[in-house]
Scaffold this motif. Structure first.
Motif, mmCIF file in Angstrom:
data_model
loop_
_atom_site.group_PDB
_atom_site.id
_atom_site.type_symbol
_atom_site.label_atom_id
_atom_site.label_comp_id
_atom_site.label_asym_id
_atom_site.label_seq_id
_atom_site.Cartn_x
_atom_site.Cartn_y
_atom_site.Cartn_z
ATOM 1 N N GLY A 80 84.978 -3.468 28.159
ATOM 2 C CA GLY A 80 85.415 -4.831 27.891
ATOM 3 C C GLY A 80 84.300 -5.721 27.381
ATOM 4 O O GLY A 80 83.164 -5.282 27.147
ATOM 5 N N MET A 81 84.613 -6.998 27.226
ATOM 6 C CA MET A 81 83.722 -7.957 26.583
ATOM 7 C C MET A 81 82.325 -8.014 27.186
ATOM 8 O O MET A 81 81.328 -8.155 26.482
ATOM 9 N N PHE A 82 82.246 -7.905 28.511
ATOM 10 C CA PHE A 82 80.958 -8.023 29.181
ATOM 11 C C PHE A 82 80.390 -6.661 29.597
ATOM 12 O O PHE A 82 79.492 -6.583 30.430
ATOM 13 N N GLY A 83 80.915 -5.601 28.993
ATOM 14 C CA GLY A 83 80.456 -4.257 29.331
ATOM 15 C C GLY A 83 78.981 -4.044 29.034
ATOM 16 O O GLY A 83 78.253 -3.466 29.849
ATOM 17 N N PHE A 84 78.526 -4.532 27.881
ATOM 18 C CA PHE A 84 77.121 -4.336 27.539
ATOM 19 C C PHE A 84 76.209 -5.169 28.434
ATOM 20 O O PHE A 84 75.126 -4.722 28.822
ATOM 21 N N ALA A 85 76.638 -6.379 28.770
ATOM 22 C CA ALA A 85 75.850 -7.217 29.679
ATOM 23 C C ALA A 85 75.684 -6.524 31.024
ATOM 24 O O ALA A 85 74.595 -6.547 31.622
ATOM 25 N N LEU A 86 76.748 -5.894 31.506
ATOM 26 C CA LEU A 86 76.694 -5.145 32.762
ATOM 27 C C LEU A 86 75.718 -3.981 32.651
ATOM 28 O O LEU A 86 74.896 -3.745 33.549
ATOM 29 N N PHE A 87 75.796 -3.260 31.547
ATOM 30 C CA PHE A 87 74.898 -2.134 31.308
ATOM 31 C C PHE A 87 73.437 -2.590 31.274
ATOM 32 O O PHE A 87 72.568 -1.978 31.908
ATOM 33 N N TYR A 88 73.167 -3.660 30.571
ATOM 34 C CA TYR A 88 71.799 -4.170 30.434
ATOM 35 C C TYR A 88 71.273 -4.667 31.773
ATOM 36 O O TYR A 88 70.127 -4.379 32.149
ATOM 37 N N LEU A 89 72.103 -5.398 32.503
ATOM 38 C CA LEU A 89 71.711 -5.888 33.823
ATOM 39 C C LEU A 89 71.387 -4.724 34.753
ATOM 40 O O LEU A 89 70.390 -4.743 35.486
ATOM 41 N N GLY A 90 72.211 -3.690 34.711
ATOM 42 C CA GLY A 90 71.952 -2.494 35.506
ATOM 43 C C GLY A 90 70.645 -1.839 35.121
ATOM 44 O O GLY A 90 69.915 -1.331 35.980
ATOM 45 N N GLY A 91 70.315 -1.852 33.826
ATOM 46 C CA GLY A 91 69.058 -1.282 33.372
ATOM 47 C C GLY A 91 67.854 -2.004 33.942
ATOM 48 O O GLY A 91 66.870 -1.372 34.341
ATOM 49 N N LEU A 92 67.923 -3.324 34.010
ATOM 50 C CA LEU A 92 66.833 -4.102 34.600
ATOM 51 C C LEU A 92 66.642 -3.745 36.067
ATOM 52 O O LEU A 92 65.519 -3.541 36.532
ATOM 53 N N ILE A 93 67.740 -3.661 36.801
ATOM 54 C CA ILE A 93 67.661 -3.434 38.244
ATOM 55 C C ILE A 93 67.241 -2.000 38.563
ATOM 56 O O ILE A 93 66.308 -1.768 39.336
ATOM 57 N N VAL A 94 67.942 -1.032 37.976
ATOM 58 C CA VAL A 94 67.675 0.374 38.285
ATOM 59 C C VAL A 94 66.262 0.774 37.879
ATOM 60 O O VAL A 94 65.578 1.511 38.609
ATOM 61 N N SER A 95 65.790 0.286 36.744
ATOM 62 C CA SER A 95 64.464 0.696 36.259
ATOM 63 C C SER A 95 63.334 0.187 37.145
ATOM 64 O O SER A 95 62.268 0.802 37.208
ATOM 65 N N ILE A 96 63.556 -0.924 37.854
ATOM 66 C CA ILE A 96 62.475 -1.495 38.666
ATOM 67 C C ILE A 96 62.566 -1.094 40.140
ATOM 68 O O ILE A 96 61.585 -1.238 40.882
ATOM 69 N N LEU A 97 63.696 -0.569 40.588
ATOM 70 C CA LEU A 97 63.854 -0.238 42.016
ATOM 71 C C LEU A 97 62.828 0.773 42.516
ATOM 72 O O LEU A 97 62.256 0.583 43.603
ATOM 73 N N PRO A 98 62.550 1.878 41.793
ATOM 74 C CA PRO A 98 61.513 2.802 42.284
ATOM 75 C C PRO A 98 60.156 2.124 42.430
ATOM 76 O O PRO A 98 59.396 2.424 43.364
ATOM 77 N N THR A 99 59.836 1.215 41.528
ATOM 78 C CA THR A 99 58.584 0.466 41.623
ATOM 79 C C THR A 99 58.588 -0.409 42.869
ATOM 80 O O THR A 99 57.570 -0.532 43.568
ATOM 81 N N TYR A 100 59.729 -1.015 43.149
ATOM 82 C CA TYR A 100 59.839 -1.865 44.339
ATOM 83 C C TYR A 100 59.609 -1.060 45.612
ATOM 84 O O TYR A 100 58.813 -1.445 46.476
ATOM 85 N N PHE A 101 60.264 0.079 45.734
ATOM 86 C CA PHE A 101 60.134 0.889 46.944
ATOM 87 C C PHE A 101 58.712 1.452 47.099
ATOM 88 O O PHE A 101 58.239 1.644 48.224
ATOM 89 N N ALA A 102 58.044 1.682 45.989
ATOM 90 C CA ALA A 102 56.679 2.217 46.044
ATOM 91 C C ALA A 102 55.634 1.138 46.329
ATOM 92 O O ALA A 102 54.510 1.447 46.718
ATOM 93 N N ASN A 103 56.021 -0.138 46.147
ATOM 94 C CA ASN A 103 55.027 -1.220 46.268
ATOM 95 C C ASN A 103 55.479 -2.340 47.194
ATOM 96 O O ASN A 103 54.965 -3.458 47.091
ATOM 97 N N ARG A 104 56.388 -2.039 48.119
ATOM 98 C CA ARG A 104 56.899 -3.106 48.990
ATOM 99 C C ARG A 104 55.788 -3.803 49.773
ATOM 100 O O ARG A 104 55.873 -4.994 50.054
#
Length: 204
Positions: A80-104
């Motif tokens: 749908g209309m906001f499908g790409f926004a959802l995908f991009y937002l997920g990319g920001l979050i998922v890509s940084i989570l391993p860094t977060y857990f490694a550097n809490r």
């Protein structure tokens, strides 16, 4: 590609504002203690709106502009209309989570830039068109699938070395997310990708 242009516009406005505003930069940057202790979870996204300098911003936004058109079309049709926004937002979050857990517990660690989400977009395009032309540093043309192999190999090597100011982990996880999420949404893309690999048609 209206959603892509909106993302680029917002990122540029916020990045330029933060170039000359250290308080804004510190409020938005990915800083693990602020998330761990103060529950500022918005930083898992806001770090992607700011960049270290103009060149950092330019490279990310140019890559997003040239490649996101294919991904936005796919996700608009699929989700749908906001499908790409959802995908991009997920990319920001998922890509940084391993860094977060490694550097809490690392109060000296900071990260910024949209590179993880941009990697997700780029690797989704590679999944769609493995023999498309990618211009390394916007100059040297190579097949997208070859670029992917070089990109992953280089990122793994540099991440293990742990040197420099580039978050190679975010690049890797962003790329993995771009492929994985796309295959979850449309599993048949895997067979299409494999079939395309068997028919090389690289164009300069």
């Amino acid at each position: 590609m209206p959603v892509t242009l909106i993302i680029i516009a917002i990122t540029c406005v916020v990045s330029f504002a933060a170039f000359n505003n250290s308080r804004l930069l510190n409020d938005l940057i990915f800083w693990p203690p602020a998330i761990e202790r103060q529950r500022e979870y918005y930083r898992l996204v806001s770090y992607g709106l700011i960049h270290a300098d103009f060149m950092h911003l330019l490279l990310n936004m140019l890559t997003l502009f040239f490649f996101a058109r294919y991904v936005e079309q796919f996700y608009t049709h699929t989700l749908g209309m906001f499908g790409f926004a959802l995908f991009y937002l997920g990319g920001l979050i998922v890509s940084i989570l391993p860094t977060y857990f490694a550097n809490r517990g690392n109060a000296s660690y900071r990260s910024l830039g949209a590179s993880g989400a941009v990697s997700a977009v780029l690797f989704a395009v590679i999944l769609f068109q493995p023999w498309a032309t990618v211009r390394l540093y916007f100059a040297l043309p190579i097949p997208a699938i070859i670029y992917a192999v070089l990109y992953v190999g280089y990122s793994i090597y540099m991440d293990k070395r742990g040197e420099g100011n580039v978050n190679h982990s975010a690049h890797l996880w962003g790329a993995a997310y771009g492929v994985a999420f796309t295959l979850i949404v449309r599993p048949e893309m895997l067979s299409i990708f494999l079939a395309q690999l068997q028919r090389p048609h690289f164009m300069m």
